[in-house]
Motif scaffolding. Structure first.
Motif, PDB file in Angstrom:
ATOM      1  N   PRO A  26      52.721 -90.298  62.786  1.00 50.11           N
ATOM      2  CA  PRO A  26      52.535 -91.281  61.700  1.00 50.11           C
ATOM      3  C   PRO A  26      51.472 -90.790  60.719  1.00 50.11           C
ATOM      4  CG  PRO A  26      52.476 -92.351  63.841  1.00 50.11           C
ATOM      5  CD  PRO A  26      52.500 -90.881  64.096  1.00 50.11           C
ATOM      6  N   MET A  27      51.805 -90.821  59.419  1.00 52.57           N
ATOM      7  CA  MET A  27      50.881 -90.330  58.395  1.00 52.57           C
ATOM      8  C   MET A  27      50.118 -91.453  57.711  1.00 52.57           C
ATOM      9  SD  MET A  27      52.541 -87.036  56.564  1.00 52.57           S
ATOM     10  CE  MET A  27      54.165 -87.592  56.151  1.00 52.57           C
ATOM     11  N   PHE A  28      50.767 -92.605  57.538  1.00 54.98           N
ATOM     12  CA  PHE A  28      50.133 -93.720  56.835  1.00 54.98           C
ATOM     13  C   PHE A  28      50.490 -95.026  57.514  1.00 54.98           C
ATOM     14  CE2 PHE A  28      50.847 -90.468  53.597  1.00 54.98           C
ATOM     15  CZ  PHE A  28      49.556 -90.313  53.133  1.00 54.98           C
ATOM     16  N   ASN A  29      49.548 -95.949  57.513  1.00 50.84           N
ATOM     17  CA  ASN A  29      49.816 -97.309  57.963  1.00 50.84           C
ATOM     18  C   ASN A  29      50.330 -98.112  56.786  1.00 50.84           C
ATOM     19  OD1 ASN A  29      49.078 -97.138  60.651  1.00 50.84           O
ATOM     20  ND2 ASN A  29      46.926 -97.501  60.198  1.00 50.84           N
ATOM     21  N   GLY A  30      51.336 -98.939  57.051  1.00 54.21           N
ATOM     22  CA  GLY A  30      51.862 -99.816  56.012  1.00 54.21           C
ATOM     23  C   GLY A  30      51.011-101.067  55.879  1.00 54.21           C
ATOM     24  N   LEU A  31      51.446-101.942  55.015  1.00 52.19           N
ATOM     25  CA  LEU A  31      50.692-103.169  54.752  1.00 52.19           C
ATOM     26  C   LEU A  31      50.715-104.125  55.931  1.00 52.19           C
ATOM     27  CD1 LEU A  31      51.790-103.803  51.075  1.00 52.19           C
ATOM     28  CD2 LEU A  31      49.669-102.803  51.899  1.00 52.19           C
ATOM     29  N   LEU A  92      53.878 -85.079  47.057  1.00 50.83           N
ATOM     30  CA  LEU A  92      53.930 -86.323  47.832  1.00 50.83           C
ATOM     31  C   LEU A  92      52.869 -87.302  47.339  1.00 50.83           C
ATOM     32  CD1 LEU A  92      55.439 -87.528  50.332  1.00 50.83           C
ATOM     33  CD2 LEU A  92      53.507 -86.775  51.678  1.00 50.83           C
ATOM     34  N   VAL A  93      51.662 -86.833  47.104  1.00 46.84           N
ATOM     35  CA  VAL A  93      50.593 -87.704  46.613  1.00 46.84           C
ATOM     36  C   VAL A  93      50.919 -88.200  45.199  1.00 46.84           C
ATOM     37  CG1 VAL A  93      48.170 -87.762  45.919  1.00 46.84           C
ATOM     38  CG2 VAL A  93      48.810 -86.741  48.087  1.00 46.84           C
ATOM     39  N   ILE A  94      51.458 -87.329  44.340  1.00 48.94           N
ATOM     40  CA  ILE A  94      51.866 -87.761  42.998  1.00 48.94           C
ATOM     41  C   ILE A  94      52.963 -88.816  43.094  1.00 48.94           C
ATOM     42  CG2 ILE A  94      53.042 -87.004  40.887  1.00 48.94           C
ATOM     43  CD1 ILE A  94      51.497 -84.369  41.142  1.00 48.94           C
ATOM     44  N   GLY A  95      53.879 -88.617  44.035  1.00 49.40           N
ATOM     45  CA  GLY A  95      54.935 -89.608  44.252  1.00 49.40           C
ATOM     46  C   GLY A  95      54.376 -90.954  44.664  1.00 49.40           C
ATOM     47  N   PHE A  96      53.342 -90.942  45.495  1.00 52.74           N
ATOM     48  CA  PHE A  96      52.715 -92.204  45.886  1.00 52.74           C
ATOM     49  C   PHE A  96      52.078 -92.892  44.691  1.00 52.74           C
ATOM     50  CE2 PHE A  96      51.966 -90.601  50.443  1.00 52.74           C
ATOM     51  CZ  PHE A  96      53.172 -91.144  50.856  1.00 52.74           C
ATOM     52  N   ALA A 105      51.314 -98.940  46.788  1.00 50.53           N
ATOM     53  CA  ALA A 105      50.257 -99.567  47.588  1.00 50.53           C
ATOM     54  C   ALA A 105      49.576 -98.534  48.473  1.00 50.53           C
ATOM     55  CB  ALA A 105      50.840-100.696  48.432  1.00 50.53           C
ATOM     56  N   ILE A 106      50.347 -97.606  49.032  1.00 56.79           N
ATOM     57  CA  ILE A 106      49.753 -96.536  49.842  1.00 56.79           C
ATOM     58  C   ILE A 106      48.925 -95.621  48.955  1.00 56.79           C
ATOM     59  CG2 ILE A 106      50.269 -94.470  51.205  1.00 56.79           C
ATOM     60  CD1 ILE A 106      52.702 -95.943  52.314  1.00 56.79           C
ATOM     61  N   GLY A 107      49.440 -95.289  47.755  1.00 58.55           N
ATOM     62  CA  GLY A 107      48.745 -94.376  46.849  1.00 58.55           C
ATOM     63  C   GLY A 107      47.395 -94.891  46.415  1.00 58.55           C
ATOM     64  N   LYS A 108      47.280 -96.186  46.202  1.00 59.35           N
ATOM     65  CA  LYS A 108      46.000 -96.742  45.753  1.00 59.35           C
ATOM     66  C   LYS A 108      44.952 -96.701  46.854  1.00 59.35           C
ATOM     67  CE  LYS A 108      47.542 -99.720  42.061  1.00 59.35           C
ATOM     68  NZ  LYS A 108      47.561-101.067  41.523  1.00 59.35           N
ATOM     69  N   GLN A 109      45.370 -96.786  48.096  1.00 61.62           N
ATOM     70  CA  GLN A 109      44.433 -96.777  49.226  1.00 61.62           C
ATOM     71  C   GLN A 109      44.768 -95.620  50.156  1.00 61.62           C
ATOM     72  OE1 GLN A 109      44.942-100.590  50.998  1.00 61.62           O
ATOM     73  NE2 GLN A 109      43.802-101.645  49.416  1.00 61.62           N
ATOM     74  N   LEU A 110      44.941 -94.437  49.580  1.00 61.93           N
ATOM     75  CA  LEU A 110      45.447 -93.283  50.322  1.00 61.93           C
ATOM     76  C   LEU A 110      44.602 -92.974  51.547  1.00 61.93           C
ATOM     77  CD1 LEU A 110      47.660 -91.099  50.163  1.00 61.93           C
ATOM     78  CD2 LEU A 110      45.996 -89.661  49.038  1.00 61.93           C
ATOM     79  N   LEU A 111      43.318 -92.829  51.395  1.00 62.57           N
ATOM     80  CA  LEU A 111      42.476 -92.450  52.539  1.00 62.57           C
ATOM     81  C   LEU A 111      42.236 -93.612  53.493  1.00 62.57           C
ATOM     82  CD1 LEU A 111      39.949 -90.024  50.863  1.00 62.57           C
ATOM     83  CD2 LEU A 111      41.942 -89.482  52.242  1.00 62.57           C
ATOM     84  N   LYS A 112      42.284 -94.832  53.022  1.00 63.01           N
ATOM     85  CA  LYS A 112      42.123 -95.983  53.916  1.00 63.01           C
ATOM     86  C   LYS A 112      43.321 -96.147  54.834  1.00 63.01           C
ATOM     87  CE  LYS A 112      39.154 -99.017  51.222  1.00 63.01           C
ATOM     88  NZ  LYS A 112      39.080-100.299  50.524  1.00 63.01           N
ATOM     89  N   ARG A 113      44.495 -95.802  54.353  1.00 59.20           N
ATOM     90  CA  ARG A 113      45.728 -95.990  55.115  1.00 59.20           C
ATOM     91  C   ARG A 113      46.170 -94.727  55.870  1.00 59.20           C
ATOM     92  NH1 ARG A 113      47.183-100.882  54.887  1.00 59.20           N
ATOM     93  NH2 ARG A 113      46.828-102.113  53.031  1.00 59.20           N
TER      94      ARG A 113
END
Length: 143
Positions: A26-31, A92-96, A105-113
């Motif tokens: 898993p790379m990112f947690n969702g909302l 991928l980051v640009i896509g976010f 939503a993931i892109g705005k909080q990239l390191l938090k998620r």
């Protein structure tokens, strides 16, 4: 006795393996507590957007980079495969950042998620690029 082999000579292979493992984790947690790995980004992307292209570049570069350590004809392309993985991560980051919906939503909080897969990919990219720039990285093969 056999010749002494240092861990640094396998840095490229270790880096690419970390990228491949991180892609599956898993790379990112969702909302709402859900998590997504790289295959989820490929599967859920509509019309082949930036997120899918970035995810495909990451996994294709990692698999090709691992193969480059075992196939003598691909040894000269190790840096290109590492740059492919790096470009995939940037795309991928640009896509976010540019996509709508959950990706924004993931892109705005990239390191938090971010979760373990994201950090494995980052460490793997750095290790692979350093290993590719090093002259003897997996030239003799790991076995």
């Amino acid at each position: 006795m056999g010749k002494k082999v240092s861990l640094l000579s396998y840095l490229y292979l270790i880096g690419m393996a970390l990228v491949a493992i991180g892609f599956c984790c898993p790379m990112f947690n969702g909302l709402f507590g859900s998590s997504a790995n790289g295959f989820d980004f490929i599967k859920n992307a509509k019309d082949g957007g930036f997120v899918a292209i970035g995810a495909i570049l990451i996994i294709a570069g990692a698999i090709a980079g691992i193969a480059a350590c075992f196939v003598p004809q691909l040894k000269g392309l190790k840096l290109i495969f590492a740059i492919c993985v790096l470009a995939g991560a940037v795309v991928l980051v640009i896509g976010f950042m540019t996509s709508g919906g959950i990706y924004k939503a993931i892109g705005k909080q990239l390191l938090k998620r971010a979760t373990i897969g994201f950090y494995l990919i980052v460490v793997g990219i750095v290790a692979a690029i350093v290993g590719a720039l090093k002259k003897k990285g997996c030239d003799s093969g790991p076995f």
